[in-house]
Design an enzyme around this catalytic site. Structure first.
Site, PDB file in Angstrom:
ATOM      1  N   LYS A  35     -21.790  -0.707   0.638  1.00 46.26           N
ATOM      2  CA  LYS A  35     -22.049   0.720   0.420  1.00 46.26           C
ATOM      3  C   LYS A  35     -23.561   0.979   0.352  1.00 46.26           C
ATOM      4  O   LYS A  35     -24.353   0.029   0.234  1.00 46.26           O
ATOM      5  CB  LYS A  35     -21.349   1.159  -0.868  1.00 46.26           C
ATOM      6  CG  LYS A  35     -19.810   1.015  -0.829  1.00 46.26           C
ATOM      7  CD  LYS A  35     -19.190   1.557  -2.127  1.00 46.26           C
ATOM      8  CE  LYS A  35     -17.686   1.385  -2.156  1.00 46.26           C
ATOM      9  NZ  LYS A  35     -17.074   1.977  -3.385  1.00 46.26           N
ATOM     10  N   TYR A  75     -11.429   8.018   1.843  1.00 38.48           N
ATOM     11  CA  TYR A  75     -11.097   8.192   0.431  1.00 38.48           C
ATOM     12  C   TYR A  75     -10.032   9.260   0.211  1.00 38.48           C
ATOM     13  O   TYR A  75      -9.944   9.818  -0.881  1.00 38.48           O
ATOM     14  CB  TYR A  75     -12.363   8.504  -0.370  1.00 38.48           C
ATOM     15  CG  TYR A  75     -13.235   7.285  -0.607  1.00 38.48           C
ATOM     16  CD1 TYR A  75     -12.676   6.088  -1.057  1.00 38.48           C
ATOM     17  CD2 TYR A  75     -14.612   7.328  -0.409  1.00 38.48           C
ATOM     18  CE1 TYR A  75     -13.462   4.961  -1.275  1.00 38.48           C
ATOM     19  CE2 TYR A  75     -15.406   6.203  -0.632  1.00 38.48           C
ATOM     20  CZ  TYR A  75     -14.823   5.028  -1.067  1.00 38.48           C
ATOM     21  OH  TYR A  75     -15.585   3.911  -1.300  1.00 38.48           O
ATOM     22  N   ASN A 147     -20.179   0.922  -6.990  1.00 33.40           N
ATOM     23  CA  ASN A 147     -19.784  -0.482  -7.129  1.00 33.40           C
ATOM     24  C   ASN A 147     -20.110  -1.350  -5.906  1.00 33.40           C
ATOM     25  O   ASN A 147     -19.479  -2.368  -5.670  1.00 33.40           O
ATOM     26  CB  ASN A 147     -18.315  -0.577  -7.536  1.00 33.40           C
ATOM     27  CG  ASN A 147     -17.423   0.203  -6.617  1.00 33.40           C
ATOM     28  OD1 ASN A 147     -17.846   0.603  -5.525  1.00 33.40           O
ATOM     29  ND2 ASN A 147     -16.181   0.418  -7.024  1.00 33.40           N
ATOM     30  N   HIS A 150     -16.983  -2.037  -0.773  1.00 35.22           N
ATOM     31  CA  HIS A 150     -15.569  -1.683  -0.631  1.00 35.22           C
ATOM     32  C   HIS A 150     -14.850  -2.907  -0.081  1.00 35.22           C
ATOM     33  O   HIS A 150     -15.402  -3.631   0.738  1.00 35.22           O
ATOM     34  CB  HIS A 150     -15.399  -0.519   0.350  1.00 35.22           C
ATOM     35  CG  HIS A 150     -13.974  -0.353   0.796  1.00 35.22           C
ATOM     36  ND1 HIS A 150     -13.053   0.337   0.054  1.00 35.22           N
ATOM     37  CD2 HIS A 150     -13.310  -0.840   1.869  1.00 35.22           C
ATOM     38  CE1 HIS A 150     -11.878   0.284   0.665  1.00 35.22           C
ATOM     39  NE2 HIS A 150     -12.002  -0.420   1.771  1.00 35.22           N
ATOM     40  N   GLU A 161      -7.604   1.160   7.434  1.00 31.54           N
ATOM     41  CA  GLU A 161      -9.068   1.233   7.322  1.00 31.54           C
ATOM     42  C   GLU A 161      -9.756   0.602   8.539  1.00 31.54           C
ATOM     43  O   GLU A 161     -10.733   1.149   9.055  1.00 31.54           O
ATOM     44  CB  GLU A 161      -9.513   0.527   6.034  1.00 31.54           C
ATOM     45  CG  GLU A 161      -9.093   1.277   4.780  1.00 31.54           C
ATOM     46  CD  GLU A 161      -9.298   0.474   3.497  1.00 31.54           C
ATOM     47  OE1 GLU A 161      -9.742  -0.686   3.563  1.00 31.54           O
ATOM     48  OE2 GLU A 161      -8.997   1.024   2.419  1.00 31.54           O
TER      49      GLU A 161
HETATM   50  P1  IDP Z   1     -11.267   0.226  -4.930  1.00 31.34           P
HETATM   51  O1  IDP Z   1     -12.574   0.578  -4.242  1.00 31.34           O
HETATM   52  O2  IDP Z   1     -11.449  -0.855  -5.956  1.00 31.34           O
HETATM   53  O3  IDP Z   1     -10.161  -0.066  -3.951  1.00 31.34           O
HETATM   54  P2  IDP Z   1     -10.171   2.892  -5.312  1.00 31.34           P
HETATM   55  O4  IDP Z   1      -9.234   3.329  -6.402  1.00 31.34           O
HETATM   56  O5  IDP Z   1      -9.641   2.818  -3.917  1.00 31.34           O
HETATM   57  O6  IDP Z   1     -10.812   1.503  -5.778  1.00 31.34           O
HETATM   58  O7  IDP Z   1     -11.391   3.889  -5.372  1.00 31.34           O
HETATM   59  C1  IDP Z   1     -12.341   3.993  -4.316  1.00 31.34           C
HETATM   60  C2  IDP Z   1     -13.733   4.160  -4.919  1.00 31.34           C
HETATM   61  O8  IDP Z   1     -13.778   5.365  -5.691  1.00 31.34           O
HETATM   62  C3  IDP Z   1     -14.130   3.068  -5.916  1.00 31.34           C
HETATM   63  O9  IDP Z   1     -14.616   1.902  -5.285  1.00 31.34           O
HETATM   64  C4  IDP Z   1     -15.179   3.760  -6.732  1.00 31.34           C
HETATM   65  O10 IDP Z   1     -16.434   3.832  -6.039  1.00 31.34           O
HETATM   66  C5  IDP Z   1     -14.600   5.175  -6.851  1.00 31.34           C
HETATM   67  N1  IDP Z   1     -13.737   5.339  -8.028  1.00 31.34           N
HETATM   68  C6  IDP Z   1     -12.433   4.976  -8.145  1.00 31.34           C
HETATM   69  N2  IDP Z   1     -11.926   5.297  -9.344  1.00 31.34           N
HETATM   70  C7  IDP Z   1     -12.925   5.895 -10.005  1.00 31.34           C
HETATM   71  C8  IDP Z   1     -13.008   6.459 -11.334  1.00 31.34           C
HETATM   72  O11 IDP Z   1     -12.055   6.472 -12.130  1.00 31.34           O
HETATM   73  N3  IDP Z   1     -14.206   6.997 -11.678  1.00 31.34           N
HETATM   74  C9  IDP Z   1     -15.268   7.005 -10.840  1.00 31.34           C
HETATM   75  N4  IDP Z   1     -15.252   6.495  -9.597  1.00 31.34           N
HETATM   76  C10 IDP Z   1     -14.085   5.934  -9.179  1.00 31.34           C
HETATM   77 MG    MG Z   2      -9.176   1.179  -2.613  1.00 38.81          MG
END
Ligand code: IDP
Ligand code: MG
Length: 192
Positions: A35, A75, A147, A150, A161
């Site tokens: 990212k 997303y 984070n 991805h 994806e």
């Molecule tokens: P993942 O990336 O671990 O698969 P997902 O639930 O698919 O998690 O969420 C996509 C991205 O959205 C996450 O990597 C993160 O950047 C953001 N995200 C997900 N849940 C939250 C949250 O509860 N608060 C803030 N950002 C979130």
């Molecule tokens: Mg995800």
């Protein structure tokens, strides 16, 4: 001598390989995106080194300028979340003032879980501190999980994806069925 990596069964589109102690593990593909925060923090080499511990192979890699449409589709499962708008801006690079991400496809036995293990939990504060997200991620003041990477979380997500981010011609190997299409009047740039 038996070849541990020799395919032993084909069940639907999933190829299972015989691994040590007779466990069947599927050959999978998974999408990884470094990212914008990973790129601006100069973590690309570090992340690729960490992922090389998996011994998976890279079958596609490119730098992408993420459009709003791509970000929203990627997303879309989070479109009802309060942080969705900021998440779209984040992956597009608006927040880090760099409009680039690096997209990669890793392939190999158990690729999805192997990569997720090294990447770590979604929430960087809950992630294992030695995982990529645990070591380098942060939560912004507005609550978005920045984070760093991805990684696909299921075979279904990975297929969706990979097809969203890559064209068949950008991948080495035939991983999903393709069809021949003839496109006329396609305008694209070529070297002058
Ligand atoms: P993942 O990336 O671990 O698969 P997902 O639930 O698919 O998690 O969420 C996509 C991205 O959205 C996450 O990597 C993160 O950047 C953001 N995200 C997900 N849940 C939250 C949250 O509860 N608060 C803030 N950002 C979130
Ligand atoms: Mg995800």
């Amino acid at each position: 001598m038996p070849d541990d990596n020799k395919p032993v069964a084909l069940i639907g589109a999933i190829q299972f390989n015989l691994v040590k102690r007779g466990t069947a593990v599927a050959t999978e593909q998974t999408l990884v995106i470094i990212k914008p925060d990973g790129l601006v923090k100069s973590l690309t080499g570090n992340i690729l080194s960490r992922l090389s511990e998996t011994k998976l192979i890279i079958i596609g890699a490119k730098i992408v300028r993420v459009t709003e449409a791509l970000a929203k589709e990627h997303y879309k499962h989070l479109s009802d979340k309060p942080f969705f708008g900021e998440l779209v801006e984040y992956i597009m690079g608006d927040v880090h003032n760099t409009h680039r991400v690096m997209a990669l496809i890793y392939q190999g036995d158990g690729a999805i879980s192997k990569v997720r293990e090294i990447v770590g939990d979604t929430n960087p504060e809950k992630a294992n501190p030695v995982s990529i997200r645990g070591a380098y991620g942060r939560i912004t003041t507005t609550g978005v999980f920045e984070n760093v990477v991805h990684a696909s979380s299921s075979a279904e997500d990975a297929e969706h994806e990979i097809k969203l981010w890559f064209k068949p011609s950008e991948i080495v190997g035939d991983i999903y069925p393709t069809k021949d299409v003839v496109r006329e009047k396609v305008h694209e740039k070529d070297w002058a």
